[in-house]
Design a protein around this motif. Structure first.
Motif, mmCIF file in Angstrom:
data_model
loop_
_atom_site.group_PDB
_atom_site.id
_atom_site.type_symbol
_atom_site.label_atom_id
_atom_site.label_comp_id
_atom_site.label_asym_id
_atom_site.label_seq_id
_atom_site.Cartn_x
_atom_site.Cartn_y
_atom_site.Cartn_z
ATOM 1 N N ASP A 189 -7.870 -3.966 -5.658
ATOM 2 C CA ASP A 189 -7.084 -5.188 -5.811
ATOM 3 C C ASP A 189 -7.915 -6.435 -5.543
ATOM 4 O O ASP A 189 -7.681 -7.487 -6.154
ATOM 5 N N ARG A 226 -7.843 1.304 -2.381
ATOM 6 C CA ARG A 226 -6.898 0.467 -3.119
ATOM 7 C C ARG A 226 -7.133 -1.015 -2.819
ATOM 8 O O ARG A 226 -7.010 -1.864 -3.708
ATOM 9 N N THR A 246 2.148 2.209 -3.392
ATOM 10 C CA THR A 246 1.230 2.410 -4.515
ATOM 11 C C THR A 246 0.333 3.629 -4.319
ATOM 12 O O THR A 246 -0.220 4.143 -5.300
ATOM 13 N N MET A 247 0.178 4.090 -3.079
ATOM 14 C CA MET A 247 -0.614 5.286 -2.809
ATOM 15 C C MET A 247 0.249 6.534 -3.028
ATOM 16 O O MET A 247 1.468 6.486 -2.914
ATOM 17 N N LEU A 250 0.812 -1.217 0.000
ATOM 18 C CA LEU A 250 0.000 0.000 0.000
ATOM 19 C C LEU A 250 0.846 1.268 0.000
ATOM 20 O O LEU A 250 0.597 2.190 -0.775
#
Length: 283
Positions: free
Chosen positions: A139, A135, A106-107, A103
């Motif tokens: 996913d 997120r 990717t954030m 996380l």
């Protein structure tokens, strides 16, 4: 050492422990992520937590039983940024084909630094956890497209609740805005930034490293120089060094929880418990 242990555990695996027939299995590295993921996934998804509640994701070492659970997972959710790197290693060592969601990597958000490293404790800002919920939903949809709409609804609902929590924390912590924090290790930078506080000193510069006498002396000096009102230990770590600093500085010792446990098993409970502790300590 951990990489060797991961390979040894993977080699020792026999038959899987099994999960309910047809159930999608997903795993989260530790308690706050597990709590939010459970609500985003919803009924019908088997959500597993790797590190037990009350333990630290920084130092957790999975067992053979944990590796079995990883082999069955379709999705592994972790904080990333070094907080729980063991999960990625063990997913690969187990032979699992799980999609790995890191996380923090990717954030999009302004990352804090701790020396030369990136501070991984982003989840202590509830607005960032709201982003994480969205997120997670995306996913989950990627590994289970048939239920994508349900995951999207759950994720939006959870993000809305977490953003409301963020607003409530900002409002209720306003009376202590600008106050100084002296914490055991550098876990509360994102919390401080989100809710108007300042980390003036940490006793142990790195997680898992015993504080030196010099770092403890510096913490006492900072308390005296800044007028910091308290020292904060963590329930996952020995309170001795923080207690020593508090006694030497003549201030009380309180506990802030960065990772959740029996006293506050859900993420909102953990965040509100920390808020209540700060209001008692700093007003």
């Amino acid at each position: 050492m951990r990489a060797l242990r991961a390979a040894a555990l993977a080699a020792a695996l026999g038959l899987g422990l099994g999960s309910p027939a047809g159930a999608l299995t997903v795993v989260a590295s530790f308690q706050p992520l597990y709590d939010v993921l459970t609500r985003v996934a919803g009924p019908g998804v088997q959500v597993e937590r790797m590190a037990p509640a009350g333990s630290s994701p920084h130092t957790f070492d999975p067992t053979v039983r944990d590796i079995h659970r990883l082999r069955e997972a379709a999705l592994a959710v972790m904080a990333g940024l070094g907080a729980d790197s063991w999960l990625d290693r063990y997913v690969r060592a187990s032979g699992s084909r799980a999609r790995v969601l890191k996380l923090g990597e990717t954030m999009t958000f302004a990352k804090l630094r701790v020396g030369t490293a990136t501070d991984p404790h982003w989840w202590l800002d509830a607005s960032l956890m709201a982003q994480a919920a969205l997120r997670m939903g995306a996913d989950l949809a990627a590994v289970d497209p048939a239920n994508a709409d349900r995951y999207a609804r759950n994720a939006r609902r959870e993000a809305q609740a977490l953003n409301a929590l963020h607003g409530d924390l900002r409002r209720t912590l306003a009376p202590v805005r600008g106050e100084k924090l002296v914490t055991f290790h550098n876990a509360f930078g994102y919390f401080a930034r989100a809710y108007g506080l300042e980390v003036a000193a940490t006793i142990a510069p790195l997680h898992g490293v015993e504080p030196s006498v010099q770092s403890m002396v510096r913490a006492v000096q900072v308390i005296r120089a800044t007028g910091a009102r308290a020292v904060f230990s963590e329930p996952q770590l020995p309170p001795g060094p923080a207690g020593t600093v508090a006694r030497e500085a003549g201030v009380p010792l309180y506990t802030l929880d960065p990772e959740g446990g029996p006293a506050a098993p859900t993420y909102p409970q953990m965040m509100r418990l920390n808020r209540d502790t700060l209001l008692r300590a700093l007003r």
